[in-house]
Design a protein around this motif. Structure first.
Motif, PDB file in Angstrom:
ATOM      1  N   GLY A 277       0.789  -1.238   0.000  1.00 20.97           N
ATOM      2  CA  GLY A 277       0.000   0.000   0.000  1.00 20.97           C
ATOM      3  C   GLY A 277       0.816   1.281   0.000  1.00 20.97           C
ATOM      4  N   CYS A 278       2.168   1.164  -0.167  1.00 14.54           N
ATOM      5  CA  CYS A 278       2.997   2.377  -0.030  1.00 14.54           C
ATOM      6  C   CYS A 278       2.645   3.426  -1.084  1.00 14.54           C
ATOM      7  N   TRP A 279       2.112   2.980  -2.224  1.00 14.13           N
ATOM      8  CA  TRP A 279       1.731   3.946  -3.262  1.00 14.13           C
ATOM      9  C   TRP A 279       0.591   4.848  -2.823  1.00 14.13           C
ATOM     10  N   GLU A 280      -0.108   4.442  -1.782  1.00 17.21           N
ATOM     11  CA  GLU A 280      -1.227   5.271  -1.320  1.00 17.21           C
ATOM     12  C   GLU A 280      -0.766   6.393  -0.400  1.00 17.21           C
ATOM     13  N   ARG A 281       0.430   6.238   0.132  1.00 16.10           N
ATOM     14  CA  ARG A 281       0.863   7.140   1.183  1.00 16.10           C
ATOM     15  C   ARG A 281       1.013   8.570   0.678  1.00 16.10           C
ATOM     16  N   GLN A 282       1.521   8.741  -0.536  1.00 22.62           N
ATOM     17  CA  GLN A 282       1.749  10.093  -1.046  1.00 22.62           C
ATOM     18  C   GLN A 282       0.461  10.924  -1.057  1.00 22.62           C
ATOM     19  N   PHE A 283      -0.669  10.256  -1.181  1.00 23.49           N
ATOM     20  CA  PHE A 283      -1.906  11.010  -1.273  1.00 23.49           C
ATOM     21  C   PHE A 283      -2.316  11.576   0.073  1.00 23.49           C
ATOM     22  N   LYS A 284      -1.651  11.108   1.097  1.00 22.29           N
ATOM     23  CA  LYS A 284      -1.999  11.613   2.412  1.00 22.29           C
ATOM     24  C   LYS A 284      -1.241  12.907   2.722  1.00 22.29           C
ATOM     25  N   LYS A 285      -0.320  13.247   1.857  1.00 19.67           N
ATOM     26  CA  LYS A 285       0.373  14.512   2.077  1.00 19.67           C
ATOM     27  C   LYS A 285      -0.566  15.654   1.738  1.00 19.67           C
ATOM     28  N   SER A 286      -0.445  16.717   2.495  1.00 20.15           N
ATOM     29  CA  SER A 286      -1.159  17.911   2.063  1.00 20.15           C
ATOM     30  C   SER A 286      -0.149  19.049   2.041  1.00 20.15           C
ATOM     31  N   ASP A 287      -0.118  19.763   0.958  1.00 19.14           N
ATOM     32  CA  ASP A 287       0.818  20.882   0.863  1.00 19.14           C
ATOM     33  C   ASP A 287       0.162  22.081   1.508  1.00 19.14           C
ATOM     34  N   ASN A 288       0.671  22.446   2.652  1.00 17.20           N
ATOM     35  CA  ASN A 288       0.068  23.576   3.333  1.00 17.20           C
ATOM     36  C   ASN A 288       0.764  24.853   2.870  1.00 17.20           C
ATOM     37  N   GLN A 289       0.249  25.416   1.801  1.00 18.59           N
ATOM     38  CA  GLN A 289       0.825  26.683   1.365  1.00 18.59           C
ATOM     39  C   GLN A 289       0.038  27.817   1.979  1.00 18.59           C
ATOM     40  N   ASP A 290       0.749  28.915   2.163  1.00 16.82           N
ATOM     41  CA  ASP A 290       0.116  30.034   2.839  1.00 16.82           C
ATOM     42  C   ASP A 290      -0.466  31.022   1.853  1.00 16.82           C
ATOM     43  N   GLU A 291      -1.611  31.546   2.185  1.00 15.16           N
ATOM     44  CA  GLU A 291      -2.158  32.658   1.424  1.00 15.16           C
ATOM     45  C   GLU A 291      -2.673  33.650   2.446  1.00 15.16           C
ATOM     46  N   SER A 292      -2.117  34.856   2.383  1.00 11.88           N
ATOM     47  CA  SER A 292      -2.450  35.831   3.419  1.00 11.88           C
ATOM     48  C   SER A 292      -3.852  36.407   3.204  1.00 11.88           C
ATOM     49  N   LEU A 293      -4.553  36.618   4.313  1.00 11.25           N
ATOM     50  CA  LEU A 293      -5.864  37.275   4.253  1.00 11.25           C
ATOM     51  C   LEU A 293      -5.711  38.778   4.443  1.00 11.25           C
ATOM     52  N   PHE A 294      -4.894  39.118   5.409  1.00 11.64           N
ATOM     53  CA  PHE A 294      -4.552  40.525   5.625  1.00 11.64           C
ATOM     54  C   PHE A 294      -3.350  40.616   6.550  1.00 11.64           C
ATOM     55  N   GLN A 295      -2.714  41.798   6.451  1.00 10.87           N
ATOM     56  CA  GLN A 295      -1.587  42.047   7.343  1.00 10.87           C
ATOM     57  C   GLN A 295      -1.727  43.473   7.863  1.00 10.87           C
ATOM     58  N   VAL A 296      -1.555  43.629   9.143  1.00 10.42           N
ATOM     59  CA  VAL A 296      -1.759  44.935   9.764  1.00 10.42           C
ATOM     60  C   VAL A 296      -0.617  45.197  10.727  1.00 10.42           C
ATOM     61  N   THR A 297      -0.122  46.428  10.726  1.00 12.63           N
ATOM     62  CA  THR A 297       0.856  46.768  11.763  1.00 12.63           C
ATOM     63  C   THR A 297       0.242  47.827  12.674  1.00 12.63           C
ATOM     64  N   TRP A 298       0.718  47.828  13.901  1.00 11.24           N
ATOM     65  CA  TRP A 298       0.159  48.744  14.902  1.00 11.24           C
ATOM     66  C   TRP A 298       1.309  49.290  15.737  1.00 11.24           C
TER      67      TRP A 298
END
Ligand SMILES: [Zn+2]
Length: 1007
Positions: A277-298
């Motif tokens: 079943g090792c061929w199934e393992r790659q599908f369990k990866k999830s690429d967590n890429q970031d996408e910013s919603l907003f950035q604020v400085t104070w």
């Protein structure tokens, strides 16, 4: 073995090497001389496997590990089995007849098949009768039953070849259960070669081992609804394993076919380090890429600057005044407050200046101003009474004892300095005080005569809570000027913490709400509204370690907690307002706060978008083998049910992650490990399994637990509760070295770190602040309490671990090791006390370690009530043996009483059970529940939670918490006696069954 009656008993053809009364290997090697490969021997091997919980694929060859031998002997007259000096002689006339006899032995024979107990010498097939020859010359005759064709209700719909063998074992149903019942048929063709037969026989043994009910016969019939393994040698050079409904077909030319069969039955699932079943393992990866919603400085000029500006402004008109008192409250460390004082004295050399803390001002007043006076009269002190004004603002979240709370733990600090017992220092909750004061201290001598008196008034502001109509009244900054007794100037201004918190609450929370992803009905519950918000803050505040246990004064730790919990509450309320149900999973809230003395406050806030992903199931339909390679050269699968077939070439090697260095693991205990799943941020989550050691290559979890109780211990579920993870690894070693008999009674399954993403976040937070509680790191990477997604289709692998173990092991007892703060937990912007969502106070610990048990209705589940009684008693006994823990439990209980319970017993409850606090939560049974005993009341006997005061503890406190967790777990296990558990065997049309009674049986209490 004395005779054939005991064939399937321990001491017969199977053995118990480790003496735990559970068979752990076969004890016979079978000489397949190459002349005969009876189909019925598949049944025989399946039964051999069925009777043991572990085995190796080495019994079909000469092997001196085994005491007994089986040989096939060609015989013109006789089809029989005969027992002669450790030798099982199988006489055969032809293959068909010997198969019939072997099927009888596998499917029907057992110790009590015939009455009486005369030893059985020989079992013979004579036409349609079984002749049982006894040692005393007697004979019993049994008819050969017609092959069992009763249609079993069990049906198979196999979606993927990897459903057959995976981390759960062999073909587990989706719903967890202590049984694994099977109706399996092997269909073979004569043309198979020797090696193929051997692998098929082994395969049958492994399936037998993995089953708790196995229907016989396995060969010689064809049932439509059975799971069928069909083996056929043909001319095609490459062999195939093809899934077709409930049929698994093995076809191909002899060598590649043997590779295919061997791979299918021998190979372990990838999560155990195998290739399957090792061929199934790659599908369990999830690429967590970031996408910013907003950035604020104070940024802000800060409280100190405002104070200076105000003084400059005021100064010009007041220059000629004499006899001035400047009284300042500001949220700064004592070092900075001294600097400020110096600056002001430079401007007003004629004035008396006091610069007090606007965080826990009562504490600082007592220690900085009152205590030096008391030190001079220390020897005369008989009592110190601190009168505290009762908090009574109707719209405030503060508790009536809020001003007492703000003093904590001043009694101990003062007692240390004054060298008196802290019981000499007491608090009184007063409806009113004579003077306009928040606190009043009255010191008397040993005869009750007054020695000293002082008072102070504390300024507060009004800050709206995240819930409309509710407020908190935190201590605020203030400049008051007196000329003599007369106040001539007063200016309230915001502390840096109030400045930032107000900004965050008013500008950031609403922005976050606007940008929240509410596209699914699961949004905010089973998936977050945003991925995370990182709140980087720099501020100059008090950061002080106290000489009392783990106590510290840290206004920014308080801010950290306020940001985290109040954001949670904000979304809870938003959910109630918009969808009628409070959002429980808004997203990850990461307050990253740095204490920097002397800086102006600033912050940078970034929110990240939730990127919805799913894990499509991988459905493997075909494996293709060549004659060179024993692993498949190619696999065909579908990703998701609707998709087309994907062809993939597979490497012969599989690389599984090594256990990471920082994952606690035992040094001495022998254990098995596997990866139960990957976290959302793709970190492997390991499971350790430890049971009476066997030396075999394969073991069956479900068979082990059918014979012996199993205990599951989950550690580090909330990642900031740090003691259970190292504790459990130590416990495994201690069990191995000091309490090895435990493994004769139970199997242990351990999740050594349930929440690796949480741990990573916690590590990030303790890099800046190694001693804070960091509740924000308790849940997973996106702030989700991942037990909420248990038993659901989820991409949060951390939620799948317990369900998989429930299915693989069907544990009797489930223990979840948790923790509470080790020191004061305060949130000035939630009423100083902990957030209003909690109905019991965790403001300070009530105990070093305590327990919680989920309790079913005693009348309906009396057996469970007995178990719970035994377990809590066992834990109590174990904890009691440690005087360190007893002392600490006592210490905390007294503190909890002095500061909370004596004034508000409902909010500060103490439920004692033989000295140990044990809360019982009434629990209804509910198939949709995520808690073990509620979901599986038929077979889970107890469901416990330990709570140690271990949030981000370190050093000696960590050691005591570990000791507490170990004793809690050990106490919950040690009373289990395997001898009392009833294991039943059953032989009927449904098959042969082995099953243990549930709930656990407990000995009558002897103490
Ligand atoms: Zn917890």
């Amino acid at each position: 073995m004395k005779d054939l009656r005991d064939m399937w008993e321990i001491g017969g053809l199977i053995e118990d090497q480790n003496k735990d009364k559970v068979a752990d290997r076969v004890n016979i090697w079978c000489d397949l001389n190459g002349e005969i490969y009876p189909e019925g021997f598949i049944d025989f091997c399946a039964r051999l496997g069925f009777e043991t919980a572990s085995l190796s694929f080495d019994f079909l060859q000469k092997n001196n590990r085994y005491s007994n031998q089986l040989s096939f002997v060609k015989d013109d007259e006789d089809t029989s089995v005969e027992w002669k000096r450790n030798h099982l002689l199988v006489h055969y006339q032809n293959e068909e007849e010997v198969s019939t006899l072997l099927r009888f032995l596998a499917g029907s024979w057992h110790r009590n098949f015939i009455t009486g107990d005369t030893p059985v010498q020989k079992i013979k097939l004579n036409e349609n009768k079984i002749i049982i020859e006894l040692q005393d010359g007697g004979i019993q005759v049994a008819p050969v039953e017609p092959l069992n064709t009763a249609v079993s209700e069990k049906t198979y719909e196999v979606g993927s070849l990897t459903e057959i063998w995976n981390e759960l074992g062999f073909m587990h149903d989706e719903k967890a259960s202590p049984t694994n019942n099977h109706n399996v048929i092997f269909l073979t063709e004569d043309s198979l070669e020797h090696h193929s037969w051997i692998e098929i026989y082994y395969g049958a043994a492994r399936i037998g081992m993995e089953s708790t009910t196995l229907r016989f016969p396995i060969t010689g019939i064809n049932l439509s609804n059975a799971l069928k393994f069909y083996f056929k040698s043909d001319e095609s050079k490459n062999a195939n394993i093809q899934l077709d409904g409930n049929v698994i077909q093995f076809t191909g030319e002899s060598k590649s076919l043997t590779n295919a069969i061997s791979y299918f039955f021998r190979e372990r699932y990838w999560s155990f380090g195998g290739h399957f079943g090792c061929w199934e393992r790659q599908f369990k990866k999830s690429d967590n890429q970031d996408e910013s919603l907003f950035q604020v400085t104070w940024e802000d000029e800060g409280e100190r600057q405002e104070l200076y500006n105000k003084i400059a402004e005021w100064n010009s008109s007041m220059k000629d005044k004499k006899d001035l008192d400047l009284n300042i409250f500001i949220s700064e460390s004592s070092v900075i407050r001294k600097d400020i004082k110096k600056d002001i004295v430079n401007t007003f050399p004629q004035a008396r200046v006091s610069v007090r803390s606007a965080f826990k001002p009562g504490y600082f007043w007592l220690t900085e101003e009152v205590l030096p006076n008391l030190l001079e009269i220390r020897k005369q002190i008989g009592s110190v009474i601190i009168n505290c004004l009762k908090e009574e603002r109707g719209d405030g979240l503060e508790l009536p004892i809020r001003w007492i709370q703000e003093l904590y733990p001043v009694d101990e600090v003062m007692a240390q300095e004054l060298q008196i017992d802290s019981s000499f220092i007491d608090f009184k909750l007063c409806e009113t005080l004579d003077l306009d004061a928040t606190y009043e201290v009255i010191v008397k001598d040993l005869h009750g005569h007054p020695l000293y008196k002082d008072h102070i008034l504390i300024p507060v502001s009004k800050v709206p809570y995240v819930e409309e109509g509710k407020y908190s009244y935190p201590v605020t900054a203030c400049l008051s000027v007196y000329e003599g007794e007369k106040q001539i100037f007063q200016h309230f201004f915001l502390t840096d913490r109030e400045r930032f918190y107000t900004f965050y609450k008013e500008h950031i929370l609403s922005k976050l709400w606007e940008k929240a992803d509410r596209s699914s009905e699961n949004s905010g519950f089973l998936r977050p509204l945003f991925d995370r918000i990182e709140i980087n803050v720099e501020m100059s505040e008090e950061e002080l370690k106290l000489p009392v246990k783990e106590e510290r004064i840290s206004s920014l730790e308080a801010l950290h907690e306020d940001i985290y919990f109040n954001t949670l509450d904000y979304f809870l309320i938003k959910g109630e307002q918009t969808v009628g149900k409070g959002y429980t999973a808004p997203g990850g809230i990461y307050p990253i706060i740095r204490v920097k003395e002397g800086v102006k406050p600033k912050a940078e806030i970034t929110a990240y978008k939730w990127l919805d992903t799913t894990r499509e199931p991988v459905l493997t339909e075909q494996l293709l083998f060549t004659n060179e390679q024993r692993t498949p050269a190619e696999v065909k699968y579908r990703v998701g049910k609707e998709q087309g077939l994907v062809k993939e070439e597979v490497s012969g090697h599989v690389h599984l992650e090594e256990i990471p260095e920082d994952l606690p693991r035992p040094m001495k205990a022998k254990f098995h490990t596997w990866i139960a799943d990957y976290s959302y941020r793709h970190k492997p989550i390991y499971v350790y399994e430890i049971f009476a050691n066997t030396k075999e290559s394969y073991y069956s979890a479900i068979k082990l637990t059918a014979n012996k109780p199993t205990v599951l211990i989950e550690t580090g579920h909330h990642a900031n509760e740090v003691s259970s993870m190292p504790a459990v690894a130590e416990l495994m070693d201690e069990i191995t070295e000091q309490y090895s008999s435990i493994l004769k009674n139970v199997n242990l399954v351990i999740i050594p770190r349930a929440n690796p993403d949480g741990t990573e976040l916690h590590n990030r937070m303790i890099a800046d602040n190694p001693e804070w509680k960091h509740h924000a790191a308790r849940y997973n990477a996106v702030g989700l309490e991942y037990s909420d997604v248990r038993y659901k289709d989820t991409i949060f692998g951390e939620g799948n671990v317990v369900p998989k173990i429930m299915n693989r092991w069907a544990p009797d007892v489930v223990i979840d090791n948790h923790g509470v703060p080790s020191h004061e937990w305060t949130q000035p912007f939630a009423g100083y006390h902990i957030p209003p969502r909690f109905h019991m106070s965790y403001w300070i610990p009530n105990s070093m370690i305590y327990g919680i048990a989920r309790m079913l209705n005693e009348k309906r589940y009396p057996g469970h009530a007995v178990v719970l009684d035994r377990i809590t008693h066992g834990i109590q006994q174990k904890v009691k043996q440690s005087s360190n823990i007893q002392d600490m439990n006592h210490y905390w209980r007294e503190r909890y009483k002095k500061y909370g319970n004596q004034f508000m017993p409902k909010l500060f409850p103490i439920e004692l059970m033989e000295e140990l606090i044990f809360y019982k939560w009434t629990t209804e049974t509910d198939a949709s529940s995520t808690s073990a005993i509620s979901k599986f009341p038929e077979w889970v006997s107890a469901d416990l939670i330990s709570e140690a005061a271990d949030e981000t503890v370190y050093g000696n406190a960590l050691e005591i918490c570990k000791e507490g967790q170990k004793r809690f777990n050990l106490g919950a296990i040690e009373w289990i006696n395997n001898d009392l558990q009833e294991v039943h065997r059953n032989y009927d049309a449904e098959g042969i069954r082995v099953e243990r009674s549930r709930p656990l049986k407990a000995a009558v209490d002897s103490n």
